[in-house]
Design a protein around this motif. Structure first.
Motif, PDB file in Angstrom:
ATOM      1  N   GLN A  20      -7.148  -5.276   6.531  1.00 21.40           N
ATOM      2  CA  GLN A  20      -6.633  -6.601   6.867  1.00 21.40           C
ATOM      3  C   GLN A  20      -7.240  -7.703   6.002  1.00 21.40           C
ATOM      4  O   GLN A  20      -6.535  -8.640   5.580  1.00 21.40           O
ATOM      5  N   ASN A  21      -8.521  -7.608   5.707  1.00 15.03           N
ATOM      6  CA  ASN A  21      -9.223  -8.708   5.045  1.00 15.03           C
ATOM      7  C   ASN A  21      -9.245  -8.623   3.528  1.00 15.03           C
ATOM      8  O   ASN A  21      -9.466  -9.643   2.853  1.00 15.03           O
ATOM      9  N   ALA A  22      -9.048  -7.432   2.981  1.00 11.64           N
ATOM     10  CA  ALA A  22      -9.153  -7.276   1.526  1.00 11.64           C
ATOM     11  C   ALA A  22      -7.948  -6.579   0.916  1.00 11.64           C
ATOM     12  O   ALA A  22      -7.311  -7.106  -0.010  1.00 11.64           O
ATOM     13  N   CYS A  23      -7.628  -5.399   1.430  1.00  2.88           N
ATOM     14  CA  CYS A  23      -6.561  -4.596   0.824  1.00  2.88           C
ATOM     15  C   CYS A  23      -5.196  -5.260   0.944  1.00  2.88           C
ATOM     16  O   CYS A  23      -4.494  -5.467  -0.057  1.00  2.88           O
ATOM     17  N   LEU A  24      -4.788  -5.586   2.165  1.00  3.06           N
ATOM     18  CA  LEU A  24      -3.455  -6.157   2.371  1.00  3.06           C
ATOM     19  C   LEU A  24      -3.260  -7.479   1.631  1.00  3.06           C
ATOM     20  O   LEU A  24      -2.212  -7.670   0.987  1.00  3.06           O
ATOM     21  N   PRO A  25      -4.227  -8.409   1.673  1.00  6.36           N
ATOM     22  CA  PRO A  25      -4.029  -9.648   0.899  1.00  6.36           C
ATOM     23  C   PRO A  25      -3.851  -9.392  -0.598  1.00  6.36           C
ATOM     24  O   PRO A  25      -3.069 -10.085  -1.254  1.00  6.36           O
ATOM     25  N   SER A  26      -4.575  -8.408  -1.136  1.00  8.45           N
ATOM     26  CA  SER A  26      -4.434  -8.122  -2.567  1.00  8.45           C
ATOM     27  C   SER A  26      -3.059  -7.531  -2.875  1.00  8.45           C
ATOM     28  O   SER A  26      -2.469  -7.821  -3.924  1.00  8.45           O
ATOM     29  N   ILE A  27      -2.533  -6.697  -1.967  1.00  3.04           N
ATOM     30  CA  ILE A  27      -1.188  -6.143  -2.146  1.00  3.04           C
ATOM     31  C   ILE A  27      -0.153  -7.260  -2.079  1.00  3.04           C
ATOM     32  O   ILE A  27       0.782  -7.320  -2.894  1.00  3.04           O
ATOM     33  N   GLN A  28      -0.318  -8.164  -1.125  1.00  2.00           N
ATOM     34  CA  GLN A  28       0.623  -9.276  -0.991  1.00  2.00           C
ATOM     35  C   GLN A  28       0.591 -10.172  -2.215  1.00  2.00           C
ATOM     36  O   GLN A  28       1.628 -10.691  -2.659  1.00  2.00           O
ATOM     37  N   ASN A  29      -0.599 -10.341  -2.791  1.00  2.12           N
ATOM     38  CA  ASN A  29      -0.713 -11.138  -4.017  1.00  2.12           C
ATOM     39  C   ASN A  29       0.005 -10.444  -5.168  1.00  2.12           C
ATOM     40  O   ASN A  29       0.684 -11.097  -5.975  1.00  2.12           O
ATOM     41  N   CYS A  30      -0.130  -9.129  -5.258  1.00  3.31           N
ATOM     42  CA  CYS A  30       0.594  -8.359  -6.277  1.00  3.31           C
ATOM     43  C   CYS A  30       2.093  -8.582  -6.144  1.00  3.31           C
ATOM     44  O   CYS A  30       2.794  -8.830  -7.132  1.00  3.31           O
ATOM     45  N   THR A  31       2.590  -8.498  -4.911  1.00  2.00           N
ATOM     46  CA  THR A  31       4.022  -8.667  -4.682  1.00  2.00           C
ATOM     47  C   THR A  31       4.468 -10.087  -4.993  1.00  2.00           C
ATOM     48  O   THR A  31       5.536 -10.302  -5.577  1.00  2.00           O
ATOM     49  N   ASP A  32       3.643 -11.067  -4.650  1.00  2.00           N
ATOM     50  CA  ASP A  32       4.032 -12.472  -4.819  1.00  2.00           C
ATOM     51  C   ASP A  32       4.023 -12.897  -6.285  1.00  2.00           C
ATOM     52  O   ASP A  32       4.973 -13.529  -6.765  1.00  2.00           O
ATOM     53  N   VAL A  33       2.937 -12.587  -7.009  1.00  2.00           N
ATOM     54  CA  VAL A  33       2.822 -13.080  -8.390  1.00  2.00           C
ATOM     55  C   VAL A  33       3.281 -12.052  -9.412  1.00  2.00           C
ATOM     56  O   VAL A  33       3.689 -12.399 -10.520  1.00  2.00           O
ATOM     57  N   ALA A  34       3.197 -10.768  -9.033  1.00  2.00           N
ATOM     58  CA  ALA A  34       3.770  -9.656  -9.816  1.00  2.00           C
ATOM     59  C   ALA A  34       3.210  -9.525 -11.224  1.00  2.00           C
ATOM     60  O   ALA A  34       3.853  -8.948 -12.100  1.00  2.00           O
ATOM     61  N   THR A  35       2.004 -10.040 -11.468  1.00  2.00           N
ATOM     62  CA  THR A  35       1.396  -9.852 -12.784  1.00  2.00           C
ATOM     63  C   THR A  35       0.672  -8.511 -12.839  1.00  2.00           C
ATOM     64  O   THR A  35       0.286  -7.952 -11.805  1.00  2.00           O
ATOM     65  N   ASP A  36       0.472  -8.010 -14.042  1.00  2.00           N
ATOM     66  CA  ASP A  36      -0.264  -6.760 -14.201  1.00  2.00           C
ATOM     67  C   ASP A  36      -1.663  -6.885 -13.608  1.00  2.00           C
ATOM     68  O   ASP A  36      -2.150  -5.966 -12.935  1.00  2.00           O
ATOM     69  N   GLU A  37      -2.309  -8.011 -13.861  1.00  2.00           N
ATOM     70  CA  GLU A  37      -3.679  -8.209 -13.385  1.00  2.00           C
ATOM     71  C   GLU A  37      -3.735  -8.174 -11.859  1.00  2.00           C
ATOM     72  O   GLU A  37      -4.606  -7.526 -11.270  1.00  2.00           O
ATOM     73  N   ALA A  38      -2.823  -8.873 -11.211  1.00  2.00           N
ATOM     74  CA  ALA A  38      -2.822  -8.926  -9.749  1.00  2.00           C
ATOM     75  C   ALA A  38      -2.577  -7.549  -9.146  1.00  2.00           C
ATOM     76  O   ALA A  38      -3.205  -7.174  -8.144  1.00  2.00           O
ATOM     77  N   CYS A  39      -1.689  -6.779  -9.758  1.00  2.00           N
ATOM     78  CA  CYS A  39      -1.365  -5.462  -9.215  1.00  2.00           C
ATOM     79  C   CYS A  39      -2.450  -4.434  -9.527  1.00  2.00           C
ATOM     80  O   CYS A  39      -2.718  -3.552  -8.708  1.00  2.00           O
ATOM     81  N   ARG A  40      -3.088  -4.556 -10.683  1.00  2.00           N
ATOM     82  CA  ARG A  40      -4.254  -3.706 -10.956  1.00  2.00           C
ATOM     83  C   ARG A  40      -5.350  -3.991  -9.944  1.00  2.00           C
ATOM     84  O   ARG A  40      -6.014  -3.070  -9.441  1.00  2.00           O
ATOM     85  N   ASP A  41      -5.552  -5.262  -9.647  1.00  2.00           N
ATOM     86  CA  ASP A  41      -6.587  -5.657  -8.689  1.00  2.00           C
ATOM     87  C   ASP A  41      -6.289  -5.074  -7.308  1.00  2.00           C
ATOM     88  O   ASP A  41      -7.216  -4.602  -6.625  1.00  2.00           O
ATOM     89  N   ALA A  42      -5.039  -5.068  -6.893  1.00  2.34           N
ATOM     90  CA  ALA A  42      -4.674  -4.508  -5.592  1.00  2.34           C
ATOM     91  C   ALA A  42      -5.018  -3.025  -5.525  1.00  2.34           C
ATOM     92  O   ALA A  42      -5.560  -2.535  -4.523  1.00  2.34           O
ATOM     93  N   THR A  43      -4.709  -2.308  -6.583  1.00  2.00           N
ATOM     94  CA  THR A  43      -5.032  -0.881  -6.623  1.00  2.00           C
ATOM     95  C   THR A  43      -6.535  -0.663  -6.522  1.00  2.00           C
ATOM     96  O   THR A  43      -7.006   0.209  -5.775  1.00  2.00           O
ATOM     97  N   ASP A  44      -7.302  -1.463  -7.263  1.00  2.00           N
ATOM     98  CA  ASP A  44      -8.758  -1.319  -7.256  1.00  2.00           C
ATOM     99  C   ASP A  44      -9.356  -1.668  -5.893  1.00  2.00           C
ATOM    100  O   ASP A  44     -10.234  -0.956  -5.381  1.00  2.00           O
TER     101      ASP A  44
END
Length: 470
Positions: free
Chosen positions: A267-291
């Protein structure tokens, strides 16, 4: 999309006419003689070895293997088997393993191909549950760098992989025009939760362009999409790791206290990073979500004990299913017979690293899946319930989230018993053209563990029938 990819796709995509025509020749490469089919419309060539005598030894059943060459040092391996029954009228099915960057020879030799290795024997024997029983089967090693495929390409994501697959199918139809009007089925697993929706959607988009006469090509009569133990949507499936680890029917992998900590991290780390990946859709944001999700959920759970992520009933230090087939495919005699020019690599790092660079893993393909289901083709999500890495809980969550006209009916339906010759092998539910099946006592590669069940499900789906117990 990178320039190198566009350079060979552009003529086909925009429908530019070619003065040249298709041609047939022969060529010898690395001591192997190929029949070569040059496809003018896509500027590609198929280099083929016919009836190698490897794997499929049923009398009268033809097979073809070799490479699609789409440019300088761009060689995609394929292996095609005719159906054992009525090949002149049987549908055509293309199979893709996942990874990303894992060979479809896994599906061929470990799961549902014409031959299999029994009791770790050194040579294969005929598989009575092969999916080419009633379908012509095409196994494809993609992206380039996977399996027997070799060379260079621009594929670094699911989206950039799709045009290569379409191009191969276009060349295949030109070489084998008898399959052009057949029903076409696209089946896959694991990372196929990305591949399947995107490849199907791309085919349908190309079909629409062909119908509108804005693209020159052969329409592909896509009628079904099947995905077992797929990875579709991180937001749903990262949470499912925790639920499955605590509640699966075989052995608890974590305790309730651990689960509470993992849910907090989700709830506090993983999901927000996934939502950021979906919202901004940059390679960096989506790599960060995976990490992030790997660090707070996946890595810790996988380190919780000695169990295999693909089959939690097995120890992690004893790979299962056995890898016998890899040694077989690296035999020089076998390689030459099937026209393979590079040593077999099951899941090499290089293709996967390209996908990682774009954060492809964390990009959701649930909307694409919903769009494909909405077109009305038969779609099946199914999962072996001993698999952790793409577990059935996550797959079921994805299934219930698919948006289509019968979504409410599907979500409100309860799972019913699914039997094979009177024996319960799983549970299922369906609404309209969409079906979900949980397969009991099966790991990640469902057809390896439950070959009879897998064949029954496959045959029912490609036969345009609703799933039903026998």
């Amino acid at each position: 999309m990178k320039l190198s990819l566009l350079s060979w796709l552009l003529p086909a995509l925009v429908g530019v006419s070619h003065a040249s025509e298709d041609s047939v020749s022969t060529v010898v490469k690395r001591g192997i003689t190929y029949s070569v089919f040059n496809h003018a419309a896509t500027n590609a060539s198929l280099e083929i070895v016919k009836n190698s005598g490897i794997c499929e030894t049923t009398p009268g059943v033809n097979q073809y293997s070799g490479y699609l060459s789409v440019g300088e040092d761009m060689n995609m391996f394929f292996w095609f088997f005719e159906a054992r029954h009525d090949p002149q009228t049987a549908p055509l099915t293309a199979w893709f393993n996942g990874g990303p960057g894992c060979s479809s020879m896994i599906g061929l030799f470990q799961e549902h191909g014409p031959c299999r290795f029994v009791d770790n024997e050194a040579t294969p024997s005929l598989n009575p549950y092969s999916w080419n029983t009633h379908s012509n089967m095409l196994y494809i090693d993609q992206p380039i760098g996977t399996g027997f495929s070799y060379g260079t390409d621009a594929v670094d994501s699911t989206v950039t992989a799709a045009p290569y697959v379409w191009k191969l199918l276009q060349a295949f139809y030109a070489k084998f025009p008898e399959y052009e009007s057949r029903d076409f089925n696209l089946w896959t697993e694991s990372y196929g939760g990305h591949y399947g929706p995107e490849f199907a959607h791309y085919i349908q988009t190309q079909n629409a362009a062909i119908a509108a006469k804005t693209l020159t090509g052969e329409p592909i009569n896509l009628v079904s999409l099947g995905i077992n133990n797929g990875w579709f949507d991180s937001a749903i499936q990262e949470q499912a790791y925790i639920i499955y680890s605590l509640t699966n029917p075989y052995q608890p992998l974590i305790n309730a206290s651990d689960a509470a900590e993992y849910f907090e991290g989700y709830q506090n780390a993983c999901l927000p990073s996934i939502q950021n990946c979906t919202d901004v859709a940059t390679d960096e944001a989506c790599r960060d979500a995976t990490d992030v999700c790997g660090a707070v959920i996946e890595d810790s759970i996988m380190d919780s004990g000695n169990w295999d992520v693909y089959d939690i009933r097995e120890p992690s230090d004893d790979p299962y299913p056995p890898q016998t087939y890899v040694t077989y495919l690296r035999n020089e005699t076998v390689m030459k017979a099937i026209g393979a020019r590079e040593e077999y690599q099951e899941c090499p790092d290089a293709p996967a690293d390209k996908f990682s660079s774009t954060g492809d893993n964390s990009r959701t393909f649930l909307p694409t899946l919903s769009a494909v289901v909405q077109t009305g083709i038969n779609v099946l999500l199914w999962a072996g319930d001993a698999d952790w890495i793409c577990n059935w809980v996550g797959g079921y969550g994805v299934a219930n989230a698919v948006e289509f006209p019968e979504q409410d009916a599907f979500r409100n339906a309860t799972l019913q018993s699914y039997t094979v010759n009177g024996t319960e092998r799983g549970t299922f539910k369906a609404a309209g053209n969409f079906t979900f099946v949980r397969v009991f006592e099966a790991g990640h590669e469902v057809a390896y563990y439950q070959p009879e069940t897998a064949l029954q499900i496959f045959d029912q789906m490609i036969g345009q029938n609703p799933i039903f117990s026998t």
